[in-house]
Structure formats: C-alpha cells, structure tokens
Design a protein around this motif. Structure first.
Motif, mmCIF file in Angstrom:
data_model
loop_
_atom_site.group_PDB
_atom_site.id
_atom_site.type_symbol
_atom_site.label_atom_id
_atom_site.label_comp_id
_atom_site.label_asym_id
_atom_site.label_seq_id
_atom_site.Cartn_x
_atom_site.Cartn_y
_atom_site.Cartn_z
ATOM 1 N N GLU A 134 0.856 -1.194 0.000
ATOM 2 C CA GLU A 134 0.000 0.000 0.000
ATOM 3 C C GLU A 134 0.887 1.237 0.000
ATOM 4 O O GLU A 134 1.834 1.324 0.781
ATOM 5 C CB GLU A 134 -0.909 0.013 1.224
ATOM 6 C CG GLU A 134 -1.956 -1.083 1.221
ATOM 7 C CD GLU A 134 -2.821 -1.046 2.457
ATOM 8 O OE1 GLU A 134 -4.053 -0.994 2.319
ATOM 9 O OE2 GLU A 134 -2.261 -1.050 3.577
ATOM 10 N N THR A 135 0.579 2.176 -0.860
ATOM 11 C CA THR A 135 1.332 3.426 -0.941
ATOM 12 C C THR A 135 0.390 4.597 -0.674
ATOM 13 O O THR A 135 -0.832 4.438 -0.692
ATOM 14 C CB THR A 135 1.992 3.569 -2.319
ATOM 15 O OG1 THR A 135 0.976 3.578 -3.331
ATOM 16 C CG2 THR A 135 2.960 2.422 -2.579
ATOM 17 N N PRO A 136 0.927 5.794 -0.432
ATOM 18 C CA PRO A 136 0.067 6.914 -0.023
ATOM 19 C C PRO A 136 -0.958 7.325 -1.085
ATOM 20 O O PRO A 136 -0.682 7.298 -2.282
ATOM 21 C CB PRO A 136 1.076 8.047 0.205
ATOM 22 C CG PRO A 136 2.364 7.373 0.480
ATOM 23 C CD PRO A 136 2.354 6.131 -0.361
ATOM 24 N N ILE A 137 -2.125 7.698 -0.601
ATOM 25 C CA ILE A 137 -3.139 8.306 -1.471
ATOM 26 C C ILE A 137 -2.949 9.818 -1.492
ATOM 27 O O ILE A 137 -3.144 10.465 -2.521
ATOM 28 C CB ILE A 137 -4.552 7.929 -0.993
ATOM 29 C CG1 ILE A 137 -4.793 6.425 -1.249
ATOM 30 C CG2 ILE A 137 -5.625 8.759 -1.696
ATOM 31 C CD1 ILE A 137 -6.109 5.908 -0.734
ATOM 32 N N LEU A 138 -2.555 10.389 -0.355
ATOM 33 C CA LEU A 138 -2.224 11.812 -0.280
ATOM 34 C C LEU A 138 -0.726 11.978 -0.464
ATOM 35 O O LEU A 138 0.067 11.307 0.196
ATOM 36 C CB LEU A 138 -2.650 12.391 1.072
ATOM 37 C CG LEU A 138 -4.139 12.593 1.307
ATOM 38 C CD1 LEU A 138 -4.378 13.044 2.741
ATOM 39 C CD2 LEU A 138 -4.713 13.620 0.336
ATOM 40 N N ASP B 53 -0.345 22.100 0.739
ATOM 41 C CA ASP B 53 -1.242 21.469 -0.210
ATOM 42 C C ASP B 53 -0.800 20.034 -0.445
ATOM 43 O O ASP B 53 0.398 19.733 -0.523
ATOM 44 C CB ASP B 53 -1.236 22.229 -1.539
ATOM 45 C CG ASP B 53 -2.045 23.507 -1.472
ATOM 46 O OD1 ASP B 53 -2.852 23.654 -0.533
ATOM 47 O OD2 ASP B 53 -1.863 24.363 -2.356
ATOM 48 N N LEU B 54 -1.766 19.142 -0.540
ATOM 49 C CA LEU B 54 -1.514 17.754 -0.877
ATOM 50 C C LEU B 54 -2.400 17.376 -2.061
ATOM 51 O O LEU B 54 -3.419 18.028 -2.322
ATOM 52 C CB LEU B 54 -1.809 16.835 0.308
ATOM 53 C CG LEU B 54 -0.887 16.967 1.520
ATOM 54 C CD1 LEU B 54 -1.417 16.145 2.684
ATOM 55 C CD2 LEU B 54 0.534 16.547 1.178
ATOM 56 N N TYR B 55 -2.014 16.317 -2.744
ATOM 57 C CA TYR B 55 -2.730 15.891 -3.941
ATOM 58 C C TYR B 55 -3.208 14.449 -3.771
ATOM 59 O O TYR B 55 -2.494 13.600 -3.232
ATOM 60 C CB TYR B 55 -1.815 15.980 -5.165
ATOM 61 C CG TYR B 55 -1.284 17.358 -5.407
ATOM 62 C CD1 TYR B 55 -1.991 18.271 -6.191
ATOM 63 C CD2 TYR B 55 -0.086 17.769 -4.825
ATOM 64 C CE1 TYR B 55 -1.506 19.557 -6.391
ATOM 65 C CE2 TYR B 55 0.403 19.051 -5.029
ATOM 66 C CZ TYR B 55 -0.312 19.939 -5.809
ATOM 67 O OH TYR B 55 0.157 21.225 -6.003
ATOM 68 N N LEU C 261 5.319 5.950 -8.962
ATOM 69 C CA LEU C 261 6.608 6.413 -8.444
ATOM 70 C C LEU C 261 6.901 5.863 -7.051
ATOM 71 O O LEU C 261 8.059 5.582 -6.728
ATOM 72 C CB LEU C 261 6.659 7.937 -8.447
ATOM 73 C CG LEU C 261 6.513 8.590 -9.833
ATOM 74 C CD1 LEU C 261 6.783 10.087 -9.751
ATOM 75 C CD2 LEU C 261 7.438 7.941 -10.849
ATOM 76 N N TYR C 262 5.881 5.708 -6.228
ATOM 77 C CA TYR C 262 6.106 5.097 -4.910
ATOM 78 C C TYR C 262 6.477 3.621 -5.048
ATOM 79 O O TYR C 262 7.346 3.110 -4.327
ATOM 80 C CB TYR C 262 4.876 5.245 -4.023
ATOM 81 C CG TYR C 262 4.760 6.597 -3.360
ATOM 82 C CD1 TYR C 262 5.638 6.960 -2.331
ATOM 83 C CD2 TYR C 262 3.798 7.506 -3.744
ATOM 84 C CE1 TYR C 262 5.542 8.195 -1.716
ATOM 85 C CE2 TYR C 262 3.694 8.750 -3.132
ATOM 86 C CZ TYR C 262 4.574 9.089 -2.119
ATOM 87 O OH TYR C 262 4.471 10.318 -1.511
ATOM 88 N N LEU C 263 5.830 2.919 -5.955
ATOM 89 C CA LEU C 263 6.131 1.501 -6.122
ATOM 90 C C LEU C 263 7.557 1.297 -6.629
ATOM 91 O O LEU C 263 8.260 0.371 -6.203
ATOM 92 C CB LEU C 263 5.119 0.864 -7.078
ATOM 93 C CG LEU C 263 3.692 0.745 -6.522
ATOM 94 C CD1 LEU C 263 2.732 0.285 -7.605
ATOM 95 C CD2 LEU C 263 3.632 -0.198 -5.330
ATOM 96 N N LYS C 264 8.003 2.169 -7.519
ATOM 97 C CA LYS C 264 9.380 2.030 -8.003
ATOM 98 C C LYS C 264 10.390 2.409 -6.919
ATOM 99 O O LYS C 264 11.511 1.870 -6.897
ATOM 100 C CB LYS C 264 9.579 2.859 -9.265
ATOM 101 C CG LYS C 264 8.904 2.232 -10.480
ATOM 102 C CD LYS C 264 9.332 2.838 -11.793
ATOM 103 C CE LYS C 264 8.710 4.171 -12.047
ATOM 104 N NZ LYS C 264 8.908 4.632 -13.438
ATOM 105 N N ARG C 265 10.005 3.282 -6.011
ATOM 106 C CA ARG C 265 10.869 3.533 -4.843
ATOM 107 C C ARG C 265 11.081 2.246 -4.043
ATOM 108 O O ARG C 265 12.139 2.027 -3.458
ATOM 109 C CB ARG C 265 10.251 4.612 -3.946
ATOM 110 C CG ARG C 265 10.363 6.054 -4.467
ATOM 111 C CD ARG C 265 9.553 6.974 -3.558
ATOM 112 N NE ARG C 265 9.770 8.383 -3.791
ATOM 113 C CZ ARG C 265 9.044 9.151 -4.607
ATOM 114 N NH1 ARG C 265 8.051 8.601 -5.301
ATOM 115 N NH2 ARG C 265 9.311 10.443 -4.732
ATOM 116 N N GLY D 45 -5.542 -0.318 -6.151
ATOM 117 C CA GLY D 45 -6.090 0.768 -5.348
ATOM 118 C C GLY D 45 -6.694 1.868 -6.189
ATOM 119 O O GLY D 45 -6.653 1.853 -7.428
ATOM 120 N N LYS D 46 -7.252 2.842 -5.485
ATOM 121 C CA LYS D 46 -7.927 3.959 -6.130
ATOM 122 C C LYS D 46 -6.920 5.006 -6.600
ATOM 123 O O LYS D 46 -5.983 5.357 -5.885
ATOM 124 C CB LYS D 46 -8.909 4.612 -5.153
ATOM 125 C CG LYS D 46 -10.082 3.735 -4.751
ATOM 126 C CD LYS D 46 -11.081 3.588 -5.887
ATOM 127 C CE LYS D 46 -12.360 2.906 -5.408
ATOM 128 N NZ LYS D 46 -13.317 2.734 -6.504
#
Length: 503
Positions: free
Chosen positions: A206-210, A232-234, A241-245, A258-259
């Motif tokens: 699981e990686t961040p949604i925000l 500000d967050l998105y 990019l998180y998965l490749k990290r 995920g969404k």
C-alpha cells in the motif's frame, strides 16, 4: 409514483407516510419493534434449498426437513387463508407459502396485517413443490426482522432509470439481481489477478493516497490542504513512483490494487475515481511484462466465465497470444503516414492538417504520430492488441529503445478501441529522468495542466540505483466492463461520481 402492495399507484412519499404510521401502530398495538432483532441464524440459503430439494415432485413435501432462512420479500400476494410471497436472499429467490393451518390464526393475521413487500423476514418451514411445479417453502414460523419504509421500485419490471440506479445503488442492487452478479464477477476478477501475481512471487503493498507531488502519469490532480502542516496535498493520480521507490529499496516484485483520482471529465470510459492495478518486477523488461499481461487477462477472463466474450454485440477473443504491432506500423496501415520516411516536423504537420487534424503548430513529427494514432487507429483496435514503440517525448518514465532513442520500450494493450493496460521498461537513468522531468515542467509552464510534475525525491531514489525493471498498469474498471458486457464504467463502479441533484 410507486405501487403499493394492494396494487394501487401512489406517490412514494405517501407510501412512506402510510408505512411510518403503520410502524407506529405495530409498536403500539403489538408491542413489536422489528428493528430490535440482533441476529437471525440463517442455516440455509435459497440456493441450498433449490439444489437439495429439486427432486421433489408436484404436491410433494419434505416434512422432515426444517429450513431456517431469511431474505427480502420482493412481492406479496395476500388472500383469505393462504398467501404467497417471493423472497430473495443474496443470490437467489424462492416462493413462500403462508397458510393459516400451518401458522395458526394469530401468526397468519400478523403476517397479513403488518408485513409489506420489501420487508426483511426470517423464515422457518418445510420445502415442497406446488401442484403447478414451483419449488416453495411452506412457512411454519417467521420473524419480521426489519421494516421497509419505502416501496420497492417498479415492482414488476425492475429498476431501469440509470440516474436512480447510479445515485441509489442500494435500490439498484435490490431490484436488479444481474447487477449484483456483475459486482460478484468483479470481485472474482480481482481475486484472479491477485492469485496470478502472488503465485509469481509478487507481494501486495500500500502506498500513499495523499502526496505532496502528483506524479506517475500525465493527468490533472485533485488538490486539498492539510491544516496542521499548512501544505497542499494531492490525491494520487497513479501509484507508479512510490512503487518504483520500493524496487530501489530492495523489494523484488510488488503490486498494488487501489484507487487513483484524476480531475478530468466523466464519460462512459472515465470516472474521476477509478481502480488500477500496478505491478513492478525487478530485473524484468517490457517483454516479460507483456507475457505477464496476457496471463493476467486470461486469468480474469477465466474467472468471469470465458475467454471468448461478446461485448456490446462484438465477439472478442481473449485467447493469447495477442497481436503485437508498433505505433508506426499501425499508423502507416490506417492512414498512410510513414514516420520513417517523413523528413521534417513541418512535413508531418502538413500531413496531419490534410487529414483534418487541428494542431497547435509546434508538434514534432513524433507528436503528429501520436495524434494520428489517437484519431485514426485507436477505435479500430477491437481484438486485444499490444501497441509498441511509443515516442520518447510522450513517455517520460519509460526507458529509451537502444536501437532508436526517439522511441521507448513501452506498450499499451487495447481492447475494443480502449486502452486497458500501459507498461514499459522503466527508465532507471537518473540523469535522463531529470532531463525528461525538466522538459515536462516546461510543458506545464506553457499551459499543459496534464504534464508530469518534477519529482525531485524520485530522482534522488534513482540515484541510489533502480535495477532494470518492468512495470505495468491495468485499468480494473475497464477490464471489468469488457468481461461483464457493461456499456459504461458506471455500471462496474458501485458508487460512481455523480453531478449533484438539482434542488
């Protein structure tokens, strides 16, 4: 307007008012509150009853079998000393037979006076088959477990109004059993995808949604504000990019279902909130991922019932291998534009204008190639087709083709004219990645709201070393659409985004 159990048509608000008064009388006269039941021990499903007692002949009863079940009363046919109802549980429906001789006068009178269509009933009884041959349950006891205050929609014809179906999905699911089956099939499809990935050593993460940076795709993000940090967050537009990290961090194979959220238009293929599968394998390339994609599509098709499906009247064959063709080859086939024989950007732009395509005026011949593909080729890719060789300028995260650095080792899978999957050999050169982010930033400054943002931390991660990696993204909603013959993406999302109702 809605139909009451006595067959009269009246406004739904009037039925609600009448049933509210009826509930008050039930509590006052009988001391019975149908909402107080904590549980009902359902021992048998309708499916079980139908399978187990299908052998019963006309007018035959299994008196030794005591059935304990529950469900919603879909229809009621009340008569003098005998009444019928159709009761549905999660998966099936069966006829109930209420008879004064089996229930006793007190219970039978309670049923006739207080029970309405839509109510949730716990039922005890014996299976039997009527003289006309319908397998039923002779009710010997029941409990009113929950009162339906509103009438069921279009009792005899099901709920057809798509606006109501999407806004009030709970009503849609009650009225249309085939909709429930669509979402059961969706669940089986996702389970099948997980099974393939986990059988090949891929772990779910699981990686961040925000996120402070909306990266991983060319798309316009949703923005929100975190008060405590005053930043500000998105909402993420992709998990890439998180998965490749994580691959940098020594995970070998990872995936996430995920969404994602994109602040874009709504149509039959797009919803601002959608579900995606992304997979990353260390020491793999786009060819390995292409083979994996075929295995995933086949597993999903098998879970839904068949590899040969009919979508909106068109037969689709999901039996591998799928066709593989380059974007250059497909565009040459469909509209005669051969990029390899086009000498200049200006020549390419003239070709596009002669084909009726409006251009901004600064497109390169590679940009023109993409425009021609999207205009003349995409809609023709009905059977599953891997499109290879995307230009580097539209693939900011993909590794360049060593044989021609103007193109990347990337593919998209198209089915019925729509992109279902996108994949490539991941760019792992931090210097090349920085330069491509710079070019994307210039496009954003020039007004392209969907250009990729500059993610400095991701470049830092690459500087620690990303092994050769193959990555994949699959649109779960679109794949489910094809496998369930659903025309709109809203048909496979339980609660799609809707325009607010006008007051």
């Amino acid at each position: 307007m809605a139909e009451n159990d006595d067959g009269r048509t009246m406004p739904e608000d009037e039925i609600l008012r009448q049933r509210t008064e009826k509930l008050a009388r039930l509590k006052a006269e009988e001391g019975y509150d149908p909402f107080l039941h904590e549980k009902w021990d359902v021992k048998h499903s309708v499916e079980y009853v139908k399978k187990t007692f299908d052998h019963l002949g006309p007018d035959e009863k299994a008196e030794d079998a005591k059935i304990v079940t529950a469900g919603r009363l879909m229809t009621l046919r009340k008569h003098g000393k005998a009444s019928f109802a159709d009761m549905a549980d999660e998966k099936d429906q069966i006829q109930l037979y209420f008879q004064v001789d089996s229930l006793g006068e007190k219970s039978y009178d309670f049923f006739k006076k207080w029970v309405d269509s839509g109510d949730i009933l716990g039922v005890m009884g014996h299976p039997f088959r009527t003289r006309r041959g319908e397998l039923s349950i002779l009710v010997t006891g029941f409990e009113l477990l929950a009162k339906a205050m509103r009438p069921l929609p279009e009792k005899w014809h099901g709920l057809k109004d798509t606006e109501i179906r999407y806004r009030q999905r709970y009503v849609d699911l009650i009225a249309n059993p085939e909709v429930r089956e669509t979402f059961r099939k969706r669940a089986r499809i996702i389970s099948a995808l997980r099974e393939v990935l986990e059988s090949e050593g891929t772990i779910e993460v699981e990686t961040p949604i925000l996120s402070p940076v909306a990266g991983g795709a060319n798309a316009r993000p949703f923005v929100t504000h975190h008060n405590a940090l005053d930043i500000d967050l998105y909402l993420r537009i992709a998990t890439e990019l998180y998965l490749k990290r994580l691959i940098v961090g020594m995970f070998g194979r990872v995936y996430e279902i995920g969404k994602n959220f994109r602040n874009e238009g709504i149509d039959i293929m797009h919803n601002p909130e959608f579900t995606a599968l992304e997979v990353y394998w260390a020491y793999a390339d786009y060819k390995d991922i292409m083979d994996l994609t075929e295995r995933l599509i086949v597993a999903a098709a098998d879970a839904s019932g068949s590899r040969k499906i009919v979508y909106q009247g068109t037969e689709l064959n999901l039996e591998p291998p799928f066709r593989r063709a380059s974007m250059v080859e497909l565009v040459r086939e469909k509209c005669g534009f051969d990029l390899h024989e086009t000498g200049s950007d200006e020549e390419a732009r003239r070709f596009a204008k002669n084909k009726g395509i409006e251009l901004k005026g600064d497109e390169t011949r590679f940009g023109v190639l993409v425009e021609l593909f999207e205009t003349f080729v995409e809609d023709t890719l009905i059977q599953p087709t891997f499109v290879l060789g995307h230009p580097t300028e539209v693939s900011p995260l993909a590794k360049k083709d060593p044989g021609d650095p103007n193109f990347t080792n990337r593919f998209e899978l198209f089915i019925y004219g729509n992109e279902v999957a996108n994949a490539f050999s991941e760019l792992n050169d931090p210097f090349d990645q920085r330069e491509r982010f710079i070019q994307q930033a210039k496009r954003k400054e020039a007004g392209d709201e969907e250009a990729h943002v500059f993610d400095e931390d991701y470049v830092t991660a690459l500087e620690y070393g990303l092994p050769p990696t193959g990555g994949l993204g699959v649109g779960i909603d679109r794949l489910t659409m094809f496998l369930t013959n659903s025309r709109s993406i809203r048909d496979v999302i339980l609660f799609p985004t809707m325009r607010p109702k006008k007051s």
